[in-house]
Design a protein around this motif. Structure first.
Motif, mmCIF file in Angstrom:
data_model
loop_
_atom_site.group_PDB
_atom_site.id
_atom_site.type_symbol
_atom_site.label_atom_id
_atom_site.label_comp_id
_atom_site.label_asym_id
_atom_site.label_seq_id
_atom_site.Cartn_x
_atom_site.Cartn_y
_atom_site.Cartn_z
ATOM 1 N N ASP A 79 38.839 32.622 46.083
ATOM 2 C CA ASP A 79 37.424 32.623 46.482
ATOM 3 C C ASP A 79 36.580 33.341 45.439
ATOM 4 O OD1 ASP A 79 37.688 31.361 49.122
ATOM 5 O OD2 ASP A 79 38.801 33.169 49.649
ATOM 6 N N GLY A 80 37.155 34.355 44.822
ATOM 7 C CA GLY A 80 36.427 35.109 43.811
ATOM 8 C C GLY A 80 37.361 35.561 42.706
ATOM 9 N N LEU A 81 36.872 35.505 41.468
ATOM 10 C CA LEU A 81 37.655 35.921 40.312
ATOM 11 C C LEU A 81 37.172 37.285 39.836
ATOM 12 C CD1 LEU A 81 39.634 35.388 37.905
ATOM 13 C CD2 LEU A 81 37.698 34.316 36.730
ATOM 14 N N ILE A 82 38.109 38.182 39.577
ATOM 15 C CA ILE A 82 37.812 39.470 38.950
ATOM 16 C C ILE A 82 38.536 39.472 37.616
ATOM 17 C CG2 ILE A 82 38.033 41.980 39.119
ATOM 18 C CD1 ILE A 82 38.147 41.601 42.196
ATOM 19 N N ILE A 83 37.780 39.587 36.535
ATOM 20 C CA ILE A 83 38.378 39.505 35.202
ATOM 21 C C ILE A 83 38.045 40.782 34.438
ATOM 22 C CG2 ILE A 83 36.402 38.247 34.211
ATOM 23 C CD1 ILE A 83 38.523 36.626 32.583
ATOM 24 N N THR A 84 39.045 41.388 33.802
ATOM 25 C CA THR A 84 38.853 42.702 33.203
ATOM 26 C C THR A 84 39.262 42.749 31.743
ATOM 27 O OG1 THR A 84 41.047 43.696 33.538
ATOM 28 C CG2 THR A 84 39.623 43.553 35.464
#
Length: 261
Positions: A79-84
């Motif tokens: 549902d949501g991407l967290i990219i670091t």
């Protein structure tokens, strides 16, 4: 909600502390939250060869598709991407750049138009804004509807703790990210997104790369100034109609024709 975290850092340091705070905020807000982690350091992805096979023959023909394909599938499913990425030499890490190089075909064949993303980057000096801008532009070109940024400098006090103002900023941005996903509202694209979309669209129509042409036709994108599920006013699309026709004319005159054997 399902979140995918793609960690571009080779370790769990200061950037990961921000991720941990984000995860706690999301989990507190929604008790049904789940997280899937992709640690790029553990994926052992070979360096992109620049063979162009993903463009010409499709992404499944990539020599490293067995490693890249499952990660892209996880992006599709979340549902949501967290990219670091921490700042390395004023830019993203080599780990993350290598992954982005492998999925360069997503510039030509964008597909994540209903997705939202959160970008996290930290630095002890400078470059955080540059990293945030690059990742924002990359995700926009992949189609991501909305991108939120937590690009921070000197995020710890002298005792190694996150200062209150940083915690508040993290929580505020995280909640905006969550509320955007939860509402299911889609934002109208920026003019940059519209122009890039119509540049790739014109190239696909011109059959510049057959795989691109097939993608745009099969997904019914070739006849639209932007993805039909995304709200965009007729007035906003007007400059892109003109730009698209100009691109078609330019490409028809400047395409290199293969010599008949």
């Amino acid at each position: 909600m399902k979140y995918l975290i793609i960690n571009g850092s080779p370790r769990h340091g200061h950037t990961w502390e921000i991720v941990t705070r984000v995860k706690n905020t999301l989990s507190t807000t929604d008790t049904n939250t789940t997280f899937t982690h992709v640690e790029l350091i553990d994926e052992n992805i070979p360096y992109c060869r620049g063979c162009f096979s993903c463009f010409e023959n499709g992404e499944d023909s990539c020599p490293d598709s067995d490693k890249i394909g499952p990660i892209v599938d996880k992006i599709r499913e979340c549902d949501g991407l967290i990219i670091t990425s921490p700042v390395y030499a004023l830019h993203i890490t080599a780990l993350l750049k290598n992954f982005i190089d492998h999925v360069a075909y997503l510039y030509h064949r964008p597909e994540f138009f209903t997705k939202k993303a959160l970008i996290i980057s930290t630095t002890a000096g400078m470059g955080h804004k540059k990293v945030g801008k690059f990742l924002d532009e990359t995700l926009r070109n992949w189609g991501f509807n909305e991108r939120f940024k937590l690009c921070l400098i000197d995020v710890h006090d002298t005792n190694g703790y996150l200062p209150l103002n940083i915690k508040e900023k993290i929580d505020k941005t995280t909640l905006k990210f969550y509320n955007s996903i939860e509402s299911k509202k889609l934002k109208s694209p920026s003019m940059n997104a519209l122009f890039m979309y119509n540049m790739w669209r014109a190239m696909a129509y011109n059959n510049h790369i057959p795989c691109d042409h097939d993608f745009w036709v099969e997904n019914d994108l070739i006849n639209h100034e932007y993805h039909p599920s995304i709200p965009c006013s007729f007035i906003k699309k007007m400059p892109c109609k003109i730009f698209y026709k100009l691109m078609l004319g330019f490409l028809s005159k400047n395409s290199v024709k293969k010599e008949e054997v």
